[in-house]
Motif scaffolding. Sequence first.
Motif, mmCIF file in Angstrom:
data_model
loop_
_atom_site.group_PDB
_atom_site.id
_atom_site.type_symbol
_atom_site.label_atom_id
_atom_site.label_comp_id
_atom_site.label_asym_id
_atom_site.label_seq_id
_atom_site.Cartn_x
_atom_site.Cartn_y
_atom_site.Cartn_z
ATOM 1 N N GLN A 164 -6.730 8.210 21.073
ATOM 2 C CA GLN A 164 -6.965 9.478 20.375
ATOM 3 C C GLN A 164 -6.274 10.602 21.124
ATOM 4 O OE1 GLN A 164 -11.153 10.247 20.107
ATOM 5 N NE2 GLN A 164 -11.499 8.725 18.522
ATOM 6 N N ALA A 165 -5.785 11.585 20.376
ATOM 7 C CA ALA A 165 -5.265 12.788 21.013
ATOM 8 C C ALA A 165 -6.423 13.451 21.739
ATOM 9 C CB ALA A 165 -4.670 13.726 19.965
ATOM 10 N N GLY A 166 -6.202 13.808 22.984
ATOM 11 C CA GLY A 166 -7.271 14.403 23.785
ATOM 12 C C GLY A 166 -6.965 15.848 24.121
ATOM 13 N N THR A 167 -6.944 16.125 25.404
ATOM 14 C CA THR A 167 -6.684 17.482 25.876
ATOM 15 C C THR A 167 -5.311 17.944 25.416
ATOM 16 O OG1 THR A 167 -8.023 17.050 27.826
ATOM 17 C CG2 THR A 167 -6.509 18.898 27.960
ATOM 18 N N ARG A 168 -5.240 19.227 25.064
ATOM 19 C CA ARG A 168 -3.979 19.841 24.650
ATOM 20 C C ARG A 168 -3.713 21.037 25.559
ATOM 21 N NH1 ARG A 168 -2.629 19.945 19.041
ATOM 22 N NH2 ARG A 168 -2.926 22.197 19.079
ATOM 23 N N THR A 169 -2.489 21.135 26.050
ATOM 24 C CA THR A 169 -2.104 22.232 26.936
ATOM 25 C C THR A 169 -0.867 22.900 26.356
ATOM 26 O OG1 THR A 169 -2.962 21.001 28.843
ATOM 27 C CG2 THR A 169 -1.449 22.808 29.307
#
Length: 196
Positions: free
Chosen positions: A120-125
């Motif tokens: 799954q896509a997690g943290t986004r920066t």
Amino acid sequence: MAARGLPTWAWVTGLTSAAIVVVIGLAVQAGSGPKPAALDDRSPVASASETPRPKKSLSEGGEDGAETAATSVPPESGTGRRLVYGLEADRVWLVDAGDKALRSFTVWPGTLDPEPGEYQAGTRTAATTGSDGVAIEHVVYFAFSGGVNFAFSHAEDGASPAPADGKQTAGVRMKVEDGTALWEFASTGTPVVVVP
């Protein structure tokens, strides 16, 4: 005002350490929360492949890397809205709920690969510095293994990454316009399917 005297490397080290702690915390939290039905049956643990793959040019097979044959969504890549990453093809597909590829593009992989499976896509920066020292944007983390974060991003200047010089890197880089499209598509929790 005392912080003015800190060298840049101290800030980068502190921010990187904080980001890793946040990613691990989110991974632990996500592991105990509900998962989309499509991901419940199979949840592989990412492990980095130890053999580096040769890099491909983004222009292979067409000037924009979006040749017709490659835009077909790979079989065995799940169903529904998802992001598909093909390891051998060095290609990403952004797939809508009707299993149609909205966009497909080639990428520059790091020297390490995640194991095929569903994530799954997690943290986004929004912006940071990659482990190779390159300023990157639109970073979407999707797997973590052995101290290595696997993430999609693009270089601020749009350039391809330089050779790793023996470093182990797990960033999957792309052109700026593709990185922006992936950022807009892959919100936290979006399924990411990695296929061989």
